[in-house]
Each structure stands twice: as C-alpha cells, then as structure tokens.
Motif scaffolding. Sequence first.
Motif, PDB file in Angstrom:
ATOM      1  N   LEU A   1       7.116   2.972   0.759  1.00  0.00           N
ATOM      2  CA  LEU A   1       8.285   2.918   1.632  1.00  0.00           C
ATOM      3  C   LEU A   1       9.319   3.924   1.149  1.00  0.00           C
ATOM      4  O   LEU A   1       9.604   4.012  -0.038  1.00  0.00           O
ATOM      5  N   ILE A   2       9.877   4.670   2.096  1.00  0.00           N
ATOM      6  CA  ILE A   2      10.953   5.606   1.782  1.00  0.00           C
ATOM      7  C   ILE A   2      12.163   5.224   2.611  1.00  0.00           C
ATOM      8  O   ILE A   2      12.095   5.189   3.839  1.00  0.00           O
ATOM      9  N   ASP A   3      13.266   4.901   1.942  1.00  0.00           N
ATOM     10  CA  ASP A   3      14.497   4.563   2.651  1.00  0.00           C
ATOM     11  C   ASP A   3      15.015   5.821   3.343  1.00  0.00           C
ATOM     12  O   ASP A   3      15.361   6.804   2.684  1.00  0.00           O
ATOM     13  N   ARG A   4      15.075   5.764   4.677  1.00  0.00           N
ATOM     14  CA  ARG A   4      15.435   6.954   5.457  1.00  0.00           C
ATOM     15  C   ARG A   4      16.946   7.019   5.632  1.00  0.00           C
ATOM     16  O   ARG A   4      17.511   6.562   6.628  1.00  0.00           O
ATOM     17  N   LEU A   5      17.613   7.591   4.615  1.00  0.00           N
ATOM     18  CA  LEU A   5      19.057   7.783   4.699  1.00  0.00           C
ATOM     19  C   LEU A   5      19.334   8.847   5.765  1.00  0.00           C
ATOM     20  O   LEU A   5      18.733   9.911   5.758  1.00  0.00           O
ATOM     21  N   LEU A   6      20.240   8.530   6.681  1.00  0.00           N
ATOM     22  CA  LEU A   6      20.438   9.395   7.842  1.00  0.00           C
ATOM     23  C   LEU A   6      21.554  10.420   7.667  1.00  0.00           C
ATOM     24  O   LEU A   6      21.698  11.315   8.482  1.00  0.00           O
ATOM     25  N   ALA A   7      22.364  10.270   6.623  1.00  0.00           N
ATOM     26  CA  ALA A   7      23.451  11.231   6.410  1.00  0.00           C
ATOM     27  C   ALA A   7      22.877  12.626   6.176  1.00  0.00           C
ATOM     28  O   ALA A   7      21.869  12.799   5.484  1.00  0.00           O
ATOM     29  N   GLU A  22       3.776  11.793  -1.114  1.00  0.00           N
ATOM     30  CA  GLU A  22       2.535  12.503  -0.801  1.00  0.00           C
ATOM     31  C   GLU A  22       1.684  12.693  -2.047  1.00  0.00           C
ATOM     32  O   GLU A  22       0.470  12.532  -2.024  1.00  0.00           O
ATOM     33  N   MET A  23       2.332  13.045  -3.152  1.00  0.00           N
ATOM     34  CA  MET A  23       1.605  13.214  -4.409  1.00  0.00           C
ATOM     35  C   MET A  23       0.911  11.918  -4.831  1.00  0.00           C
ATOM     36  O   MET A  23      -0.216  11.940  -5.331  1.00  0.00           O
ATOM     37  N   PHE A  24       1.586  10.801  -4.625  1.00  0.00           N
ATOM     38  CA  PHE A  24       1.069   9.516  -5.109  1.00  0.00           C
ATOM     39  C   PHE A  24      -0.300   9.218  -4.504  1.00  0.00           C
ATOM     40  O   PHE A  24      -1.192   8.711  -5.192  1.00  0.00           O
ATOM     41  N   GLY A  25      -0.470   9.468  -3.184  1.00  0.00           N
ATOM     42  CA  GLY A  25      -1.798   9.334  -2.607  1.00  0.00           C
ATOM     43  C   GLY A  25      -2.019   8.145  -1.696  1.00  0.00           C
ATOM     44  O   GLY A  25      -3.164   7.842  -1.358  1.00  0.00           O
ATOM     45  N   VAL A  26      -0.945   7.456  -1.292  1.00  0.00           N
ATOM     46  CA  VAL A  26      -1.091   6.360  -0.334  1.00  0.00           C
ATOM     47  C   VAL A  26      -0.322   6.701   0.943  1.00  0.00           C
ATOM     48  O   VAL A  26       0.488   7.618   0.958  1.00  0.00           O
ATOM     49  N   VAL A  27      -0.611   5.965   2.021  1.00  0.00           N
ATOM     50  CA  VAL A  27       0.134   6.157   3.262  1.00  0.00           C
ATOM     51  C   VAL A  27       1.581   5.746   3.028  1.00  0.00           C
ATOM     52  O   VAL A  27       1.851   4.666   2.502  1.00  0.00           O
ATOM     53  N   TRP A  28       2.509   6.611   3.378  1.00  0.00           N
ATOM     54  CA  TRP A  28       3.925   6.285   3.215  1.00  0.00           C
ATOM     55  C   TRP A  28       4.585   6.188   4.589  1.00  0.00           C
ATOM     56  O   TRP A  28       4.139   6.815   5.543  1.00  0.00           O
ATOM     57  N   VAL A  29       5.618   5.367   4.655  1.00  0.00           N
ATOM     58  CA  VAL A  29       6.347   5.178   5.914  1.00  0.00           C
ATOM     59  C   VAL A  29       7.840   5.156   5.611  1.00  0.00           C
ATOM     60  O   VAL A  29       8.269   4.801   4.510  1.00  0.00           O
ATOM     61  N   VAL A  58       6.401   1.579  -3.908  1.00  0.00           N
ATOM     62  CA  VAL A  58       4.963   1.436  -3.678  1.00  0.00           C
ATOM     63  C   VAL A  58       4.643  -0.043  -3.525  1.00  0.00           C
ATOM     64  O   VAL A  58       4.935  -0.844  -4.411  1.00  0.00           O
ATOM     65  N   GLU A  59       4.064  -0.400  -2.383  1.00  0.00           N
ATOM     66  CA  GLU A  59       3.651  -1.777  -2.146  1.00  0.00           C
ATOM     67  C   GLU A  59       2.146  -1.783  -1.923  1.00  0.00           C
ATOM     68  O   GLU A  59       1.658  -1.417  -0.857  1.00  0.00           O
ATOM     69  N   ILE A  60       1.398  -2.176  -2.949  1.00  0.00           N
ATOM     70  CA  ILE A  60      -0.054  -2.272  -2.840  1.00  0.00           C
ATOM     71  C   ILE A  60      -0.499  -3.610  -3.413  1.00  0.00           C
ATOM     72  O   ILE A  60       0.156  -4.172  -4.279  1.00  0.00           O
ATOM     73  N   GLY A  61      -1.606  -4.101  -2.889  1.00  0.00           N
ATOM     74  CA  GLY A  61      -2.128  -5.372  -3.376  1.00  0.00           C
ATOM     75  C   GLY A  61      -1.660  -6.540  -2.539  1.00  0.00           C
ATOM     76  O   GLY A  61      -0.710  -6.447  -1.773  1.00  0.00           O
ATOM     77  N   LYS A  97      -6.798   9.607  -3.729  1.00  0.00           N
ATOM     78  CA  LYS A  97      -6.217   9.199  -2.453  1.00  0.00           C
ATOM     79  C   LYS A  97      -6.794   7.844  -2.072  1.00  0.00           C
ATOM     80  O   LYS A  97      -7.974   7.585  -2.295  1.00  0.00           O
ATOM     81  N   SER A  98      -5.948   6.994  -1.483  1.00  0.00           N
ATOM     82  CA  SER A  98      -6.430   5.710  -1.003  1.00  0.00           C
ATOM     83  C   SER A  98      -7.336   5.915   0.206  1.00  0.00           C
ATOM     84  O   SER A  98      -7.295   6.943   0.878  1.00  0.00           O
ATOM     85  N   LEU A  99      -8.171   4.907   0.499  1.00  0.00           N
ATOM     86  CA  LEU A  99      -9.067   5.003   1.650  1.00  0.00           C
ATOM     87  C   LEU A  99      -8.282   5.152   2.943  1.00  0.00           C
ATOM     88  O   LEU A  99      -8.663   5.902   3.844  1.00  0.00           O
ATOM     89  N   THR A 100      -7.151   4.427   3.052  1.00  0.00           N
ATOM     90  CA  THR A 100      -6.332   4.519   4.258  1.00  0.00           C
ATOM     91  C   THR A 100      -5.715   5.908   4.385  1.00  0.00           C
ATOM     92  O   THR A 100      -5.616   6.462   5.476  1.00  0.00           O
ATOM     93  N   LYS A 101      -5.324   6.499   3.265  1.00  0.00           N
ATOM     94  CA  LYS A 101      -4.706   7.825   3.280  1.00  0.00           C
ATOM     95  C   LYS A 101      -5.677   8.884   3.787  1.00  0.00           C
ATOM     96  O   LYS A 101      -5.276   9.886   4.377  1.00  0.00           O
ATOM     97  N   LYS A 102      -6.969   8.656   3.596  1.00  0.00           N
ATOM     98  CA  LYS A 102      -7.972   9.630   4.011  1.00  0.00           C
ATOM     99  C   LYS A 102      -8.200   9.617   5.519  1.00  0.00           C
ATOM    100  O   LYS A 102      -8.855  10.503   6.055  1.00  0.00           O
ATOM    101  N   LYS A 103      -7.681   8.596   6.210  1.00  0.00           N
ATOM    102  CA  LYS A 103      -7.849   8.521   7.663  1.00  0.00           C
ATOM    103  C   LYS A 103      -6.828   9.408   8.358  1.00  0.00           C
ATOM    104  O   LYS A 103      -5.807   9.777   7.785  1.00  0.00           O
TER     105      LYS A 103
END
Length: 199
Positions: A1-7, A22-29, A58-61, A97-103
């Motif tokens: 998760l990335i807090d989308r600061l709008l300023a 992106e470096m970490f290797g999981v789907v980010w939102v 990072v929220e996994i598991g 990379k996570s399996l989901t990230k590869k999709k």
Amino acid sequence: LIDRLLAEDKRSVVDEAVKFAEMFGVVWVYEYPDYYPEAFNCTFTAALMNLNIPAFTVEIGGPNTINEAFVVEGVEGIKNILQNLGMIEPKDRMSWKSLTKKKDFPSPLKLIQSPKPETSGVIEYLVKPGEWVKKGRIVAKIKNVFGKLESSVKIDSDVLILSSIDQSIAFPGIDLFMVAGEDRIPQAPLMTDGKSSIK
C-alpha cells in the motif's frame, strides 16, 4: 500500500515510494484519503511521506498466524531493495517477484470500496485473492443455514481481489473483500526523469 498524498509538493516522494514498491516485487496499490478519510494522515507511512521520506506498507500473509512461506517472500522483497540500492552483492541472485506480480494487470491500481452483501448468512466465496474480476461478475453468495440462497454479491467495476475477510458469516453492509481498481486520477502514473516508474 502506498499512501497517495495529493499535495503537489509530495509528488516526488510518492514517486520514490512507487519505485521502492516496484523493487520489492509484489503488486502495489495506492490508498487515497477518500478510502480511509478519518485516519489517512495518521498512518506511520503517511507520517513518513509527509516528512519527505518514501515509505510503503507491505501486507502479505493471512490473519492470526505466521506462515513461513510469506516470511520468506518478505525477506526476498527486502533483499530485492537492498540489491537494487547496491547494499548487497547479487551473487547470481535473480530478483524475486510474487506470482500475482507476474500477471498482467492494469497499473496503477488503487484501493476501492468492497462490494457489500444485503443480507445475513453463510458466505460462499466464488473468487480468490489474485484474480482480476470483470464488472458484473458474482463474487459471493449468501445462504441461510439450510443452504438456500438469500442474495448474491456482484462487482460493479473491474477489480483485483486482494483478500477476503476472515469469517464465514456475512451481515448487511460489511466488506467481504479488499479490492483494487484502476487509478484514473489525472496525475497518475507519476513521472521521474521523463519515464514512468510504473511498469
């Protein structure tokens, strides 16, 4: 998760957070203020970002237990970042990379409100985390104790299923899933040096 600061003055730190995610290797939102308005700027990562320190969560598991497989994935993600920063030697190591990230999902994504049931009952999930679900699909059925269908829960936009709630009983208005949809805000994707940092 990335807090989308709008300023406008926070665009660069958000961009840096995207690169680390992106470096970490999981789907980010992205998480926007309208998703969690009462505490958006109170999270630890948002506090860091407001100080111009790039950060993401990072929220996994699954809930309540520690799964060794997810621990390994977390460690591999950290190694990805350290390797990209030149802090550890590659030693023939391929970036994980996570399996989901590869999709092939649309990017960027943002957290959006989950579909909610209209009735109480036993939940029958029809989708799994990691699935890209098209608008109009039934993602869950709510049944009574005798197995009779009480209601169906549909998705009203195309989404990525991130997780489902850790319970088998539904009540009207509760969130059944954590889902992410396409982020169509004009500023995204963010740009650095003329190139998108989002792949």
